[in-house]
Design a protein around this motif. Structure first.
Motif, PDB file in Angstrom:
ATOM      1  N   PHE A   1      27.821  36.146  34.957  1.00 47.21           N
ATOM      2  CA  PHE A   1      29.176  36.046  34.398  1.00 47.21           C
ATOM      3  C   PHE A   1      29.467  34.622  33.926  1.00 47.21           C
ATOM      4  CE2 PHE A   1      31.160  39.702  37.112  1.00 47.21           C
ATOM      5  CZ  PHE A   1      30.376  40.604  36.428  1.00 47.21           C
ATOM      6  N   SER A   2      30.456  34.510  33.033  1.00 44.08           N
ATOM      7  CA  SER A   2      30.821  33.199  32.508  1.00 44.08           C
ATOM      8  C   SER A   2      31.608  32.364  33.520  1.00 44.08           C
ATOM      9  CB  SER A   2      31.658  33.375  31.248  1.00 44.08           C
ATOM     10  OG  SER A   2      32.820  34.112  31.569  1.00 44.08           O
ATOM     11  N   ARG A   3      32.161  33.041  34.542  1.00 40.40           N
ATOM     12  CA  ARG A   3      32.855  32.359  35.645  1.00 40.40           C
ATOM     13  C   ARG A   3      32.941  33.326  36.809  1.00 40.40           C
ATOM     14  NH1 ARG A   3      37.946  34.599  36.241  1.00 40.40           N
ATOM     15  NH2 ARG A   3      38.959  35.383  34.370  1.00 40.40           N
ATOM     16  N   ASN A   4      33.622  32.930  37.883  1.00 36.83           N
ATOM     17  CA  ASN A   4      33.772  33.823  39.022  1.00 36.83           C
ATOM     18  C   ASN A   4      34.877  34.844  38.734  1.00 36.83           C
ATOM     19  OD1 ASN A   4      35.414  33.940  42.036  1.00 36.83           O
ATOM     20  ND2 ASN A   4      33.289  34.569  41.913  1.00 36.83           N
ATOM     21  N   PHE A   5      34.498  36.119  38.682  1.00 41.78           N
ATOM     22  CA  PHE A   5      35.484  37.167  38.398  1.00 41.78           C
ATOM     23  C   PHE A   5      35.835  37.963  39.644  1.00 41.78           C
ATOM     24  CE2 PHE A   5      34.316  36.286  34.066  1.00 41.78           C
ATOM     25  CZ  PHE A   5      35.437  36.612  33.325  1.00 41.78           C
ATOM     26  N   GLY A   6      35.160  37.697  40.751  1.00 38.41           N
ATOM     27  CA  GLY A   6      35.435  38.415  41.995  1.00 38.41           C
ATOM     28  C   GLY A   6      34.453  39.555  42.224  1.00 38.41           C
ATOM     29  N   LYS A   7      34.338  39.948  43.485  1.00 32.55           N
ATOM     30  CA  LYS A   7      33.352  40.969  43.847  1.00 32.55           C
ATOM     31  C   LYS A   7      33.635  42.315  43.173  1.00 32.55           C
ATOM     32  CE  LYS A   7      31.125  43.250  47.678  1.00 32.55           C
ATOM     33  NZ  LYS A   7      31.188  43.768  49.048  1.00 32.55           N
TER      34      LYS A   7
ATOM     35  N   LEU B   1      49.453  42.849  33.677  1.00 29.29           N
ATOM     36  CA  LEU B   1      48.020  42.538  33.548  1.00 29.29           C
ATOM     37  C   LEU B   1      47.253  43.744  33.011  1.00 29.29           C
ATOM     38  CD1 LEU B   1      47.365  40.458  36.761  1.00 29.29           C
ATOM     39  CD2 LEU B   1      47.347  39.678  34.395  1.00 29.29           C
ATOM     40  N   GLU B   2      47.693  44.930  33.414  1.00 27.79           N
ATOM     41  CA  GLU B   2      46.983  46.135  33.009  1.00 27.79           C
ATOM     42  C   GLU B   2      47.129  46.394  31.503  1.00 27.79           C
ATOM     43  OE1 GLU B   2      44.299  47.907  34.543  1.00 27.79           O
ATOM     44  OE2 GLU B   2      45.633  47.617  36.235  1.00 27.79           O
ATOM     45  N   VAL B   3      48.347  46.222  30.972  1.00 26.16           N
ATOM     46  CA  VAL B   3      48.555  46.550  29.556  1.00 26.16           C
ATOM     47  C   VAL B   3      47.931  45.512  28.622  1.00 26.16           C
ATOM     48  CG1 VAL B   3      50.673  47.882  29.874  1.00 26.16           C
ATOM     49  CG2 VAL B   3      50.831  45.440  29.471  1.00 26.16           C
ATOM     50  N   LYS B   4      47.588  44.359  29.158  1.00 28.03           N
ATOM     51  CA  LYS B   4      46.939  43.359  28.308  1.00 28.03           C
ATOM     52  C   LYS B   4      45.515  43.765  27.932  1.00 28.03           C
ATOM     53  CE  LYS B   4      49.027  39.123  29.963  1.00 28.03           C
ATOM     54  NZ  LYS B   4      48.790  37.687  29.991  1.00 28.03           N
ATOM     55  N   HIS B   5      44.938  44.671  28.728  1.00 28.87           N
ATOM     56  CA  HIS B   5      43.570  45.146  28.482  1.00 28.87           C
ATOM     57  C   HIS B   5      42.572  44.013  28.355  1.00 28.87           C
ATOM     58  CE1 HIS B   5      44.636  49.268  28.354  1.00 28.87           C
ATOM     59  NE2 HIS B   5      45.545  49.064  27.429  1.00 28.87           N
ATOM     60  N   ARG B   6      42.684  43.069  29.224  1.00 27.67           N
ATOM     61  CA  ARG B   6      41.679  42.008  29.244  1.00 27.67           C
ATOM     62  C   ARG B   6      40.388  42.564  29.816  1.00 27.67           C
ATOM     63  NH1 ARG B   6      45.107  37.051  31.758  1.00 27.67           N
ATOM     64  NH2 ARG B   6      46.163  36.421  29.851  1.00 27.67           N
ATOM     65  N   PRO B   7      39.247  42.017  29.404  1.00 23.51           N
ATOM     66  CA  PRO B   7      37.991  42.514  29.978  1.00 23.51           C
ATOM     67  C   PRO B   7      37.942  42.216  31.479  1.00 23.51           C
ATOM     68  CG  PRO B   7      37.598  40.559  28.650  1.00 23.51           C
ATOM     69  CD  PRO B   7      39.017  40.946  28.424  1.00 23.51           C
ATOM     70  N   ILE B   8      37.292  43.085  32.236  1.00 26.66           N
ATOM     71  CA  ILE B   8      37.200  42.906  33.683  1.00 26.66           C
ATOM     72  C   ILE B   8      36.230  41.772  34.010  1.00 26.66           C
ATOM     73  CG2 ILE B   8      36.501  44.076  35.822  1.00 26.66           C
ATOM     74  CD1 ILE B   8      37.510  46.669  34.491  1.00 26.66           C
ATOM     75  N   TYR B   9      35.229  41.591  33.129  1.00 23.99           N
ATOM     76  CA  TYR B   9      34.275  40.495  33.333  1.00 23.99           C
ATOM     77  C   TYR B   9      33.715  40.071  31.976  1.00 23.99           C
ATOM     78  CZ  TYR B   9      30.923  44.278  32.740  1.00 23.99           C
ATOM     79  OH  TYR B   9      30.223  45.338  32.246  1.00 23.99           O
TER      80      TYR B   9
END
Ligand code: UDP
Ligand code: MG
Length: 310
Positions: free
Chosen positions: A69-75, A295-303
């Motif tokens: 990943f490009s950074r830490n996105f969490g487990k 946060l959900e409606v922004k549809h940002r990628p999860i990772y």
């Protein structure tokens, strides 16, 4: 020949990965007549040498795949990426620190091969080696969670699971941004066999979960799998209105009988503080849901993937 994908989220695990690989490699060779393996390591933005360790492993063993990943996105994000990229007929999620014993894999495989179950999951029955206060709050979390949510969240359940392709596909379908896997596993259903074992301490390195991180994660769980806290604010509002109504009657009687208009300012101050506090508390609850929705409606990628070898 069935293919098994082993998904391993890794965050700063340079010390643990060699032990893990050795262990899982041993187990895979005992099963080599029945199935083939794929080891899918997800480097979750580690700040140590994890990526290089993975690169070296992949040079030695072609079954080792990695995504970085490009950074830490969490487990949660790491597990999602792993499930999405896994190509096996069966997929297992294991921690890199050997707290999830790979020696259970053969029996898990046999169980699913029999066809009755769709998933073999693990839970630890003891919390040995964990701070007492943390165990207390963990237990409390599971109690509240199961009381307010329709989704079954099993106390002490680990993320260590062995699943069929069908179940994995169902989990990938759930592409929400605020991920709480313990709930998602329960949500998708399927027939799950539970294996129980005692807590095992990590082989090297140290835990990535501070108390604060776990606390925030538990709020994630509540908001992701229950809307009951919202009902709570309504109920509290009704209760307080009722109390206020009774008090008005008491005050009216008091004034007529004792004729004291000044007394009671202290109790009034307490009431104002109390009601103000509850209002803020309820606004906070609503705010939590609003924030999650935002946060959900922004549809940002999860990772976001920076590097991969396949
Ligand atoms: N992990 C991760 N990203 C994070 C935190 C943890 O991928 O932001 C991984 C970690 O490398 C390990 C697993 O998740 O393989 C479990 O973490 P840890 O052992 O620290 O948690 P614990 O077992 O103490 O609950
Ligand atoms: Mg661990």
């Amino acid at each position: 020949m069935k293919k098994i994908s082993i998904v391993v989220p890794c965050y700063n695990e340079q010390e643990a990965i060699p032990y893990f690989y050795e262990e899982v490699q041993k187990v895979s060779s005992t099963m080599s007549d029945k199935c083939e393996f794929e080891f899918l390591f997800i480097n979750d933005g580690s700040k140590d040498d994890t990526l290089n360790v993975l690169k070296n492993l992949s040079k030695e063993d072609s079954r080792v795949k990695y995504i970085s990943f490009s950074r830490n996105f969490g487990k949660e994000a790491a597990m999602y990426a792993g499930l999405k990229e896994a190509t096996g007929d069966y997929v297992a999620i294991l921690d890199a620190d050997l707290q999830d014993p790979p020696s259970l894999l053969p029996s898990m495989f046999e169980t699913l091969e029999e066809g009755e179950y769709d998933c073999v999951a693990t839970r630890r029955v003891t919390r040995k080696g964990e701070p007492k206060i943390r165990s207390f709050f963990a237990r409390l979390f599971y109690k509240i969670m199961n009381a307010i949510s329709n989704t079954d969240v099993v106390d002490g359940a680990r993320d260590f699971r062995f699943m069929t392709r069908q179940m994995v596909n169902a989990i990938i379908e759930i592409s929400e941004y605020n991920r709480f896997s313990k709930g998602i596993f329960g949500f998708v259903g399927f027939k799950t066999k539970w294996l129980e074992y005692e807590n095992i301490e990590r082989v090297a390195g140290k835990t990535k979960w501070s108390f604060w991180k776990l606390f925030l994660y538990s709020l994630e769980g509540f908001t992701a799998f229950s809307t009951k806290p919202l009902v709570l604010s309504t109920i509290m509002g009704i209760l307080l209105c009722f109390v206020a109504f009774i008090m008005v009657i008491v005050i009216i009687c008091n004034t007529f009988i004792f004729g004291n208009p000044v007394g009671g300012w202290l109790s009034l101050a307490c009431i104002i503080l109390f009601v103000g506090g509850i209002q803020l508390f309820c606004t906070g609850i609503i705010g939590q849901y609003l924030a999650k929705t935002y946060l959900e409606v922004k549809h940002r990628p999860i990772y976001i993937v920076k590097e991969r070898n396949f």
